[in-house]
Write a protein that holds these residues in place. Sequence first.
Motif, PDB file in Angstrom:
ATOM      1  N   UNK A 171       0.840  -1.211   0.000  1.00 29.81           N
ATOM      2  CA  UNK A 171       0.000   0.000   0.000  1.00 29.81           C
ATOM      3  C   UNK A 171       0.865   1.246   0.000  1.00 29.81           C
ATOM      4  N   UNK A 172       2.102   1.106   0.442  1.00 27.11           N
ATOM      5  CA  UNK A 172       3.031   2.239   0.528  1.00 27.11           C
ATOM      6  C   UNK A 172       4.093   2.111  -0.555  1.00 27.11           C
ATOM      7  N   UNK A 173       4.487   3.246  -1.108  1.00 25.74           N
ATOM      8  CA  UNK A 173       5.523   3.236  -2.136  1.00 25.74           C
ATOM      9  C   UNK A 173       6.859   2.740  -1.636  1.00 25.74           C
ATOM     10  N   UNK A 174       7.076   2.787  -0.336  1.00 24.59           N
ATOM     11  CA  UNK A 174       8.341   2.329   0.245  1.00 24.59           C
ATOM     12  C   UNK A 174       8.291   0.871   0.683  1.00 24.59           C
ATOM     13  N   UNK A 175       7.127   0.292   0.641  1.00 28.03           N
ATOM     14  CA  UNK A 175       6.983  -1.077   1.133  1.00 28.03           C
ATOM     15  C   UNK A 175       7.564  -2.106   0.184  1.00 28.03           C
ATOM     16  N   UNK A 176       7.980  -3.211   0.762  1.00 25.82           N
ATOM     17  CA  UNK A 176       8.565  -4.296  -0.027  1.00 25.82           C
ATOM     18  C   UNK A 176       8.095  -5.647   0.522  1.00 25.82           C
ATOM     19  N   UNK A 177       8.160  -6.641  -0.361  1.00 23.30           N
ATOM     20  CA  UNK A 177       7.843  -8.013   0.022  1.00 23.30           C
ATOM     21  C   UNK A 177       9.045  -8.883  -0.294  1.00 23.30           C
ATOM     22  N   UNK A 178       9.480  -9.678   0.669  1.00 17.15           N
ATOM     23  CA  UNK A 178      10.581 -10.616   0.475  1.00 17.15           C
ATOM     24  C   UNK A 178      10.046 -12.044   0.595  1.00 17.15           C
ATOM     25  N   UNK A 179      10.306 -12.852  -0.419  1.00 16.74           N
ATOM     26  CA  UNK A 179       9.889 -14.253  -0.391  1.00 16.74           C
ATOM     27  C   UNK A 179      11.139 -15.120  -0.498  1.00 16.74           C
ATOM     28  N   UNK A 194       8.936 -18.564   3.141  1.00 20.81           N
ATOM     29  CA  UNK A 194       8.692 -17.461   4.075  1.00 20.81           C
ATOM     30  C   UNK A 194       8.349 -16.207   3.279  1.00 20.81           C
ATOM     31  N   UNK A 195       7.174 -15.657   3.558  1.00 20.78           N
ATOM     32  CA  UNK A 195       6.702 -14.404   2.946  1.00 20.78           C
ATOM     33  C   UNK A 195       6.802 -13.316   4.005  1.00 20.78           C
ATOM     34  N   UNK A 196       7.644 -12.282   3.760  1.00 23.22           N
ATOM     35  CA  UNK A 196       7.838 -11.217   4.738  1.00 23.22           C
ATOM     36  C   UNK A 196       7.545  -9.862   4.099  1.00 23.22           C
ATOM     37  N   UNK A 197       6.862  -9.021   4.835  1.00 24.99           N
ATOM     38  CA  UNK A 197       6.557  -7.677   4.361  1.00 24.99           C
ATOM     39  C   UNK A 197       7.253  -6.654   5.252  1.00 24.99           C
ATOM     40  N   UNK A 198       7.692  -5.564   4.635  1.00 24.82           N
ATOM     41  CA  UNK A 198       8.394  -4.516   5.383  1.00 24.82           C
ATOM     42  C   UNK A 198       8.157  -3.174   4.705  1.00 24.82           C
ATOM     43  N   UNK A 199       8.190  -2.113   5.522  1.00 26.86           N
ATOM     44  CA  UNK A 199       8.098  -0.763   4.974  1.00 26.86           C
ATOM     45  C   UNK A 199       6.707  -0.223   4.816  1.00 26.86           C
ATOM     46  N   UNK A 200       5.704  -1.020   5.116  1.00 23.11           N
ATOM     47  CA  UNK A 200       4.328  -0.552   5.026  1.00 23.11           C
ATOM     48  C   UNK A 200       3.749  -0.267   6.396  1.00 23.11           C
ATOM     49  N   UNK A 201       2.458   0.040   6.423  1.00 25.10           N
ATOM     50  CA  UNK A 201       1.792   0.251   7.697  1.00 25.10           C
ATOM     51  C   UNK A 201       1.629  -1.078   8.430  1.00 25.10           C
ATOM     52  N   UNK A 202       1.831  -1.094   9.744  1.00 25.76           N
ATOM     53  CA  UNK A 202       1.622  -2.339  10.493  1.00 25.76           C
ATOM     54  C   UNK A 202       0.188  -2.834  10.326  1.00 25.76           C
ATOM     55  N   UNK A 203       0.047  -4.134  10.197  1.00 24.51           N
ATOM     56  CA  UNK A 203      -1.287  -4.721  10.042  1.00 24.51           C
ATOM     57  C   UNK A 203      -1.689  -5.353  11.367  1.00 24.51           C
ATOM     58  N   UNK A 204      -2.772  -4.872  11.978  1.00 25.68           N
ATOM     59  CA  UNK A 204      -3.226  -5.515  13.215  1.00 25.68           C
ATOM     60  C   UNK A 204      -3.810  -6.892  12.908  1.00 25.68           C
ATOM     61  N   UNK A 237       3.700  -7.962   8.123  1.00 25.97           N
ATOM     62  CA  UNK A 237       3.052  -9.270   8.062  1.00 25.97           C
ATOM     63  C   UNK A 237       4.054 -10.351   7.660  1.00 25.97           C
ATOM     64  N   UNK A 238       3.818 -11.577   8.144  1.00 25.53           N
ATOM     65  CA  UNK A 238       4.723 -12.683   7.860  1.00 25.53           C
ATOM     66  C   UNK A 238       3.911 -13.974   7.721  1.00 25.53           C
ATOM     67  N   UNK A 239       4.231 -14.753   6.694  1.00 23.63           N
ATOM     68  CA  UNK A 239       3.602 -16.062   6.509  1.00 23.63           C
ATOM     69  C   UNK A 239       4.702 -17.094   6.323  1.00 23.63           C
ATOM     70  N   UNK A 240       4.631 -18.176   7.081  1.00 18.35           N
ATOM     71  CA  UNK A 240       5.610 -19.255   6.990  1.00 18.35           C
ATOM     72  C   UNK A 240       4.879 -20.540   6.623  1.00 18.35           C
ATOM     73  N   UNK A 241       5.282 -21.114   5.501  1.00 17.93           N
ATOM     74  CA  UNK A 241       4.612 -22.285   4.942  1.00 17.93           C
ATOM     75  C   UNK A 241       5.622 -23.417   4.814  1.00 17.93           C
ATOM     76  N   UNK A 242       5.209 -24.603   5.219  1.00 17.98           N
ATOM     77  CA  UNK A 242       6.055 -25.791   5.070  1.00 17.98           C
ATOM     78  C   UNK A 242       5.194 -26.908   4.503  1.00 17.98           C
TER      79      UNK A 242
END
Length: 250
Positions: A171-179, A194-204, A237-242
């Motif tokens: 949602x933010x221009x500075x946000x990134x997703x690392x997989x 592992x799906x990791x998000x950074x740089x955006x607004x915190x998600x409750x 946000x973070x999602x870990x899948x195995x």
Amino acid sequence: FHGRQSPVQLQRTPAGPLETRYLDFMYQPIRDLAGEIVGIFVQGHDVTDTVVAAERQKLMIDELNHRVKNTLATVQSIAMQTARSHEDPRSFAETFQSRILSLSHTHDLLTQSHWEGADLRAVLEHETAAHGLNRLSLNGPNVALDPATAVSLGMIFHELATNAAKYGALTSGEGRVMVDWRLIDQKSPHLEITWREAGGEPIPEPERRGFGTRLIERNVRHDLHGTVQLSYPPEGFRAEISLPLETETL
């Protein structure tokens, strides 16, 4: 007597093995001038290639029928679950269309390989391309996925990317997703993503589980026989899948 695609055992060379071949042939009596049978005329030709091609075509049709039924069941489930989450017809149509397009994208990938499978990175790129690949970091080895796993992971990645664009890092221009992903335990391979998000607004953490969350959990646990952990730390946000994976790195 006419024989059609009759199986016979042929030994092509004196020391060679017996081979199963299929022949079309005809037995016909040979008669003399008095009409008495004095011999039998036999004529035939090998139609093994035709028989094998027909059997292969039947297998392909049966497999296609199976896949179509599975796809229709998936579409039906998506439609019903999306309808429960969207009372507004326009909102339902947009969300439903995006999920069907996600399914279509993965099918396109599988068609390119004649439904033998798809590469994990390619599935990720297809499902996240609309959000700008420069904002996503994909790190991991080449992993060949079977068709069923590719379809399930494609839908999971679509939901994660959609949620990131609506509420998370994208949602933010500075946000990134690392997989990041890796294969562990070569004797009994498991794929860890592992799906990791950074740089955006915190998600409750949501008070109730929406369809996207339920779809991710259902696909991982029931379709892929794996585990999934969704967390909402302040940094993103973070999602870990195995999941178990019967494959090898390319």
